[in-house]
Design an enzyme around this catalytic site. Sequence first.
Site, short mmCIF file in Angstrom:
data_model
loop_
_atom_site.label_atom_id
_atom_site.label_comp_id
_atom_site.label_asym_id
_atom_site.label_seq_id
_atom_site.Cartn_x
_atom_site.Cartn_y
_atom_site.Cartn_z
N LYS A 1 0.84 -1.20 0.00
CA LYS A 1 0.00 0.00 0.00
C LYS A 1 0.88 1.24 0.00
O LYS A 1 1.96 1.22 0.57
CB LYS A 1 -0.86 0.04 1.28
CG LYS A 1 -2.03 -0.89 1.33
CD LYS A 1 -2.79 -0.70 2.64
CE LYS A 1 -3.91 -1.71 2.78
NZ LYS A 1 -4.94 -1.62 1.76
N ARG B 1 -10.28 -11.43 1.85
CA ARG B 1 -11.10 -12.49 1.28
C ARG B 1 -10.39 -13.85 1.35
O ARG B 1 -11.03 -14.90 1.38
CB ARG B 1 -11.51 -12.13 -0.15
CG ARG B 1 -10.36 -11.93 -1.10
CD ARG B 1 -10.75 -11.18 -2.37
NE ARG B 1 -10.92 -9.74 -2.12
CZ ARG B 1 -11.28 -8.85 -3.05
NH1 ARG B 1 -11.53 -9.24 -4.29
NH2 ARG B 1 -11.39 -7.57 -2.74
N1 BES Z 1 -8.01 -3.67 4.54
C1 BES Z 1 -8.20 -3.24 3.19
C2 BES Z 1 -9.52 -2.48 3.00
C3 BES Z 1 -9.66 -1.17 3.73
C4 BES Z 1 -9.44 0.02 3.05
C5 BES Z 1 -10.08 -1.13 5.05
C6 BES Z 1 -9.60 1.22 3.71
C7 BES Z 1 -10.23 0.07 5.70
C8 BES Z 1 -10.01 1.24 5.04
C9 BES Z 1 -8.22 -4.44 2.26
O1 BES Z 1 -7.43 -5.50 2.63
C10 BES Z 1 -7.71 -3.97 0.94
O2 BES Z 1 -6.58 -3.63 0.87
N2 BES Z 1 -8.58 -3.98 -0.06
C11 BES Z 1 -8.22 -3.58 -1.37
C12 BES Z 1 -8.79 -4.62 -2.31
C13 BES Z 1 -8.32 -4.46 -3.72
C14 BES Z 1 -6.85 -4.77 -3.82
C15 BES Z 1 -9.13 -5.38 -4.58
C16 BES Z 1 -8.83 -2.22 -1.63
O3 BES Z 1 -9.94 -1.96 -1.20
O4 BES Z 1 -8.14 -1.39 -2.23
MN MN Z 2 -5.44 -5.34 1.97
#
Ligand code: BES
Ligand code: MN
Length: 489
Positions: free
Chosen positions: A265, A339
């Site tokens: 990230k 997931r």
């Molecule tokens: N933990 C994150 C989602 C999240 C984002 C929680 C902001 C709280 C605040 C999750 O694991 C994630 O990174 N999701 C990705 C999925 C994508 C790669 C398909 C996302 O939402 O960008």
């Molecule tokens: Mn994630």
Amino acid sequence: MTTVRLNSADPLSVDTDALIVGFLPGQDGPVPAVSAESLESAFGGRLAASLRAVAFSGKPGELAKLPTFGAVAAPLLVAVGLGGSPGHEELRRAAGTAVRSLAGTSRAALALPAGTAEQAEAVALGALLGAYAFARYRTDGEQQAPVSELTVLSEQPADAAERAGVLAESVCLVRDLVNTPPSDLWPARFAEIAEQVGGKAGLSVEVLDDEQLRAGGYGGIVGVGQGSANPPRLVRLAYRHPEATKTLAFVGKGITFDSGGLSLKPSASMAWMKSDMGGAGAVLGALVGIARLGLPVNAVGYLCLAENLPSGTAQRPSDVLHSYSGKTVEVLDTDAEGRLVLMDGIARAAEDDPDLIVDVATLTGAQIVALGWRTAGVMANDDAVRELVVEAAGAAGEGAWGMPLPEELRRGLDSPVADIANLHPERWGGMLAAGIFLKEFVPDGVRWAHIDMAGPAFNKGEPHGYTPVGGTGAITRTLIGLAERHASI
Ligand code: BES
Ligand code: MN
Ligand code: ZN
């Protein structure tokens, strides 16, 4: 530790440091919702006018503090707005707003509508949740101690305060876990806390360590956790009631820190990823609450615990995982890790033969895009189940809204090498694509709902009502409410 009790004392004479009074907006200014005439006359008929002078009208969210100059026994009057015809959530919020403003005061009494057991519980719960503070890491003493003794002025029996106490302790346990930095909360530590807290509440607790997860075929949890020096865990919590006829299974996403893994990230989005275990927190909090309330249901909870970090042992984009269900999964993005742990948790939970599986997860940024910070998305493989979850959340005052699972999104998850891929090529509708992915791991004939609470789990903004900054404990009370709705007697 804050305590709450009910007391039928008169607001005018109650012995306390601060008297909190709920006000309704009236024609000629704010009107106390209880003891209106005796309060107005105790203040020599000047109460409404004085509050008007400080621009207080009784609308929800409004707060005004007045010294009482001996007009009543309490030295301070805290006026809090309820709005017209307040429901239970308005009572919780008003109580929370008032108590939150009193940090540094030791005792407060609340004169809000509390004529029914439900109202008394709402006032007590809002007050307790508003008194929450996370001061474990403060050495500067800058943070003032929360109100320690709360009294709800009500003639109702003590049960309402006891129920509120149990609910508040469950929610505050989750808030503490979410607020705890990942340096002090890694999967094995979380599992230990679940053993301690769960054991104390009378739950049976089983923990699978990383070797057992590998041997047991939990490829998703192992894959996500293998990049960290802190190995993953799967915790199973179980509560049984002798008269129960229904079994509920809750599955929580418990990523103690989500860096994204090798699909790293950007640092700004990593900032609050200690909250990525909020789903597992809510499941633990709910199981503890259900057990302490002695609800006549059976409930099992799974905490899917892993730390998602990049390293030489981390899983790579293009790796293929063997999930617990037997299906293979191509990992196209290691940041879509929630997931991957949930697919194993859901498949394992189905073996308990539950009447309903509900998974809870801070799953997608797309949830926040679609519904904002305070409204969770609810998806399900059954319309009635989805509506039941939304209704339970609404009754708890936890924002949630039904969302579809459009079948056409499934094709985008096709993988050239495995049964399914963990990433949809299309960014739009990302919350729904994640739901479609999870649905693949729910066996036919099993009722299932999925709650995406990426936004609601953590409050990055200002405190409001009974919600503090940081961990909110969101969805914990919704799950307890679902258990109440499945109670057999
Ligand atoms: N933990 C994150 C989602 C999240 C984002 C929680 C902001 C709280 C605040 C999750 O694991 C994630 O990174 N999701 C990705 C999925 C994508 C790669 C398909 C996302 O939402 O960008
Ligand atoms: Mn994630
Ligand atoms: Zn995550």
